[in-house]
Design an enzyme around this catalytic site. Structure first.
Site, short mmCIF file in Angstrom:
data_model
loop_
_atom_site.label_atom_id
_atom_site.label_comp_id
_atom_site.label_asym_id
_atom_site.label_seq_id
_atom_site.Cartn_x
_atom_site.Cartn_y
_atom_site.Cartn_z
N CYS A 2 0.99 -0.89 -0.10
CA CYS A 2 0.05 -0.06 -0.14
C CYS A 2 1.05 1.10 0.10
O CYS A 2 2.49 1.14 0.28
CB CYS A 2 -0.64 0.26 1.30
N ARG A 27 1.37 1.42 -6.18
CA ARG A 27 1.73 0.96 -4.96
C ARG A 27 0.29 -0.26 -4.51
O ARG A 27 0.33 -1.02 -3.26
CB ARG A 27 2.33 1.68 -3.56
N TRP A 77 -3.53 -1.42 -1.21
CA TRP A 77 -3.89 -2.90 -1.56
C TRP A 77 -4.34 -4.10 -1.03
O TRP A 77 -4.05 -4.27 0.01
CB TRP A 77 -2.10 -3.49 -2.67
N ASN A 103 0.78 0.37 6.07
CA ASN A 103 1.24 -1.28 4.32
C ASN A 103 1.74 -1.92 5.31
O ASN A 103 2.80 -2.16 6.30
CB ASN A 103 2.23 -0.30 3.83
N GLY A 104 1.54 -3.28 5.27
CA GLY A 104 1.88 -4.21 5.28
C GLY A 104 0.89 -5.69 6.34
O GLY A 104 -0.08 -5.29 5.77
N GLU A 483 8.22 -21.51 -17.73
CA GLU A 483 8.16 -20.00 -17.72
C GLU A 483 9.28 -19.40 -18.45
O GLU A 483 9.37 -18.31 -18.73
CB GLU A 483 8.45 -20.33 -16.52
N LYS A 487 8.74 -15.65 -20.82
CA LYS A 487 10.01 -15.18 -20.17
C LYS A 487 10.65 -14.38 -21.45
O LYS A 487 10.40 -12.83 -21.73
CB LYS A 487 10.46 -15.01 -19.02
N GLU A 490 7.86 -12.99 -24.26
CA GLU A 490 7.24 -12.15 -24.66
C GLU A 490 7.85 -10.72 -24.53
O GLU A 490 6.77 -10.02 -24.47
CB GLU A 490 6.05 -12.17 -23.44
N HIS A 506 13.23 -37.41 -30.50
CA HIS A 506 12.47 -37.66 -30.69
C HIS A 506 11.69 -36.90 -32.14
O HIS A 506 10.90 -36.41 -32.63
CB HIS A 506 10.89 -38.43 -29.91
N LYS A 606 -1.34 -6.69 -19.89
CA LYS A 606 -1.79 -7.28 -18.01
C LYS A 606 -2.52 -7.86 -17.46
O LYS A 606 -2.64 -9.17 -17.29
CB LYS A 606 -1.58 -5.98 -17.05
C1 AGP Z 1 3.47 -13.72 -17.85
O1 AGP Z 1 4.27 -13.24 -18.02
C2 AGP Z 1 1.66 -13.11 -19.27
N1 AGP Z 1 1.63 -11.74 -18.43
C3 AGP Z 1 0.73 -13.79 -19.52
O2 AGP Z 1 1.00 -15.46 -19.56
C4 AGP Z 1 0.02 -14.34 -17.39
O3 AGP Z 1 0.69 -14.79 -16.34
C5 AGP Z 1 -1.31 -14.71 -18.35
O4 AGP Z 1 -2.53 -13.95 -19.15
C6 AGP Z 1 -2.27 -15.28 -17.21
O5 AGP Z 1 -2.27 -14.25 -16.26
P1 AGP Z 1 -3.33 -14.06 -14.96
O6 AGP Z 1 -1.85 -14.62 -13.76
O7 AGP Z 1 -3.60 -13.25 -14.46
O8 AGP Z 1 -4.43 -15.10 -14.48
#
Ligand code: AGP
Length: 611
Positions: A2, A27, A77, A103-104, A483, A487, A490, A506, A606
């Site tokens: 927060c 925040r 938050w 905050n915490g 993962e 990363k 993207e 294979h 996002k």
């Molecule tokens: C991850 O870096 C991406 N931004 C994307 O794969 C994300 O994880 C996915 O859209 C799921 O989002 P969520 O965890 O908010 O459901």
């Protein structure tokens, strides 16, 4: 996480508080509030509202309607209690004499609340913060600092506090433990803030409060105290950042800031859930029949959250011997899933708004499954539609590429797997205790990895020009590679693929040629020898191999790989949680060297609220 701002001086406080909060919205932004001392009424005036800060600012006409020169402000938050007017801060004591912004997380708030309720203290909110305000009044006998000192001896957890008392309007009290709080030294005025950003336009002279310290701000100055309420001197430093840089705490990108915040986020996520040698999930109560007849677990998610589920499958099946299926949110509805009242469906989502995942949740509920979600955004749609929700408390994640939400989701799911094994009596006491101890080592070991980030930057400088990169690994390392590959894709726009190392031969190994970069993951000791065989396979076809392994295996890997990244040795349950950090950093530095827009990568959002 927060945002806190406080002011005491000669100017109108409210506009200064609102401006400061606007610079802290990264925040937290699900509600906001201010408390000022109204000299005319001789009392505190508290105004707070659910929603973005603008809602509050509009109600207060930018602060013009409040006549006061001292106050505290907060942008929230949510952790305890969904976003709402009543759960917003400042939280006030029963008489309205004490106002607190926080905050915490107060870890022992439930027992303190029970004590106060037994004393007849009425509560209005669901927050842990209200307990602090009520407890200060409970101990208050005319000396606000003494009362705060008594409270600090009783509360446990992480907290940055701003405190106003109507009996002493010439003072503002601040406390810091595990959550950041800064002192601002002005001319005839003084400030507190969660981040330099909030006060930089008023002063560049700041003091950084340390854990256990208190401060009493007046118009004339700031007196600091240690945890024994003994006066101490604070060093005053001058900030040389420009405001927009400080928004990110001095980091160039939110993504890098959030990578660096991971140890703090993990402490916030785990410390309230590991107590007295036990994994504790307050409020989590799976139906007894479900525990008794549990015969299948589904994990449903998208993107990085799905990758958390792939790791979680390995942990849950090994620890509980319950079959686990991991499904993509967008696929789940169309795969005729086998779900009934004896199925636990774990839904994972940082935003809690991903439509593919939400649709899967609704289908699982229609089929009778019990829905447990792991979510970062409190009060989000997925959280609200679940039977049970575990919040990661990672704080707002601004960068599109998830980092701290991923690691806190993964740590939480790993702890849940251990907790479930305990509930089902499928884990020995010895393994349970050893594993639990490893969770407490995790944040410190992650800090060690972060301290060696320059090594990763060097490797990125060697490989950022590649156009296709493979991540190979076995079992937990394969899940980790998923993962790491995402990363990189993207934010750097380099084509990348994560492949089960044993499967490469294979077919796909035909793509390996001179100079192909292969990131070979071999942190999982049980399959280390086989993973090394796969490195030899790709080396034989001309690949450049950048390996990731544990420090105890470094020497052996260095004989074969062209370059080696390492993580400290840690319990296998936590290898992916620790191992992902070098891969996050690698992706970040590669994208940086390729001049990509790291916080806002092309084509992405996002939260994906479309199917
Ligand atoms: C991850 O870096 C991406 N931004 C994307 O794969 C994300 O994880 C996915 O859209 C799921 O989002 P969520 O965890 O908010 O459901």
């Amino acid at each position: 996480m927060c945002g806190i701002v406080g002011y005491i001086g000669a100017e109108q406080a409210a506009p200064i508080l609102l401006d400061g909060l606007s610079r802290l919205e990264y925040r937290g932004y699900d509600s906001a509030g201010v408390a000022v001392f109204d000299a005319q009424a001789g009392a505190l005036a508290v105004h707070k509202a659910k929603g973005r800060l603008q809602v509050l600012s509009d109600q207060l006409h930018g602060g013009a309607t409040l006549n006061s020169t001292v106050g505290v402000g907060h942008t929230r938050w949510a952790t305890h209690g969904a976003p709402s007017d009543v759960n917003s801060h400042p939280q006030v004591s029963r008489s309205g004499k004490i106002a607190v912004v926080h905050n915490g997380i107060i870890e022992n708030y439930t027992e303190l609340k029970a004590f106060l309720v037994a004393q007849g203290v009425p509560f209005t909110s669901e927050t842990d913060t209200e307990v602090v305000a009520q407890l200060i009044e409970y101990f208050y006998e005319g000396d606000i600092l003494a009362a705060v000192g008594r409270v600090l001896r009783r509360i446990q957890g992480a907290y940055a506090l701003g405190i106003l008392c109507a009996d002493c309007p010439g003072q503002l009290v601040a406390v810091r433990k595990d959550s950041p709080l800064i002192l601002g030294y002005g001319q005839g005025c003084n400030f507190i803030a969660s981040d330099v950003t909030a006060i930089l336009r008023h002063t560049r002279r700041v003091g950084y409060m340390e854990d256990g310290e208190l401060a009493v701000l007046t118009r004339e100055g700031i007196q600091c105290y240690n945890h024994l309420i003994q006066p101490i001197e604070k060093e005053i430093t001058t900030v040389d950042w420009e405001i927009d840089a400080a928004e990110k705490g001095g980091y160039e990108h939110f993504m890098f800031k959030e990578i660096m915040e991971q140890p703090e986020a993990l402490r916030r996520c785990l410390s309230p859930r590991i107590r007295d040698g036990e994994a504790v999930f307050e409020g989590l109560s799976l139906p007894p029949d479900l525990l008794k007849h549990l015969h299948r677990i589904y994990i449903v998610a998208c993107g990085s959250s799905y990758h958390v589920g792939v790791v979680g499958k390995y942990h849950l099946e090994r620890l509980t011997r319950i079959p686990v299926e991991v499904a993509l949110g967008s696929e789940f509805r169309y795969m005729d899933p086998i779900v009934d009242e004896n199925t636990l469906v774990i839904v994972i989502s940082q935003s809690g708004e991903t439509l593919d995942t939400m649709a899967a949740l609704r289908e699982a509920r229609r089929l009778g499954g019990h829905i447990l979600s792991i979510v970062n955004v409190v009060g989000s749609s997925i959280a609200r539609e679940s039977d049970q929700v575990l919040y990661t408390w990672a704080g707002p994640e601004i960068a599109v590429a998830t980092t701290k939400a991923y690691t806190t989701q993964l740590a939480l799911l790993s702890l849940l797997a251990l907790w479930l094994a305990r509930e089902l009596d499928t884990v020995s006491d010895e393994e349970y205790r050893a594993t639990l101890a490893a969770f407490q080592e995790l944040p410190g070991k992650m800090e060690e990895v972060l301290s060696r980030r320059d090594d990763i930057q060097y490797f990125a400088s060697q490989y950022f020009n590649h156009n296709s990169i493979f991540f190979i690994g076995r079992n937990l390392d394969f899940a980790l590679g998923l993962e790491g590959s995402l990363k990189l894709k993207e934010i750097s726009y380099i084509h990348s693929e994560a492949y089960a190392a044993g499967e490469l031969k294979h077919g796909t190994i035909s793509l390996i040629e001179d100079g192909t970069l292969v990131v070979a993951l071999s942190t999982y000791g049980r399959l280390f020898a086989k993973a090394m065989n796969n490195v030899v396979e790709v080396k034989a076809r001309g690949a450049d191999v950048l390996s990731l392994t544990t420090q105890s295996c470094r020497e052996e890997v260095a004989h074969t790989a062209d370059a080696v990244m390492t993580i400290p040795d840690i319990h296998q349950l936590l290898l992916p949680c620790l191992g992902v950090v070098p891969l996050q950093l690698f992706a970040y530095y590669v994208a940086l060297m390729r001049g990509c827009d790291i916080d806002r990568p092309r084509n992405l959002a996002k939260s994906v609220t479309v199917e």
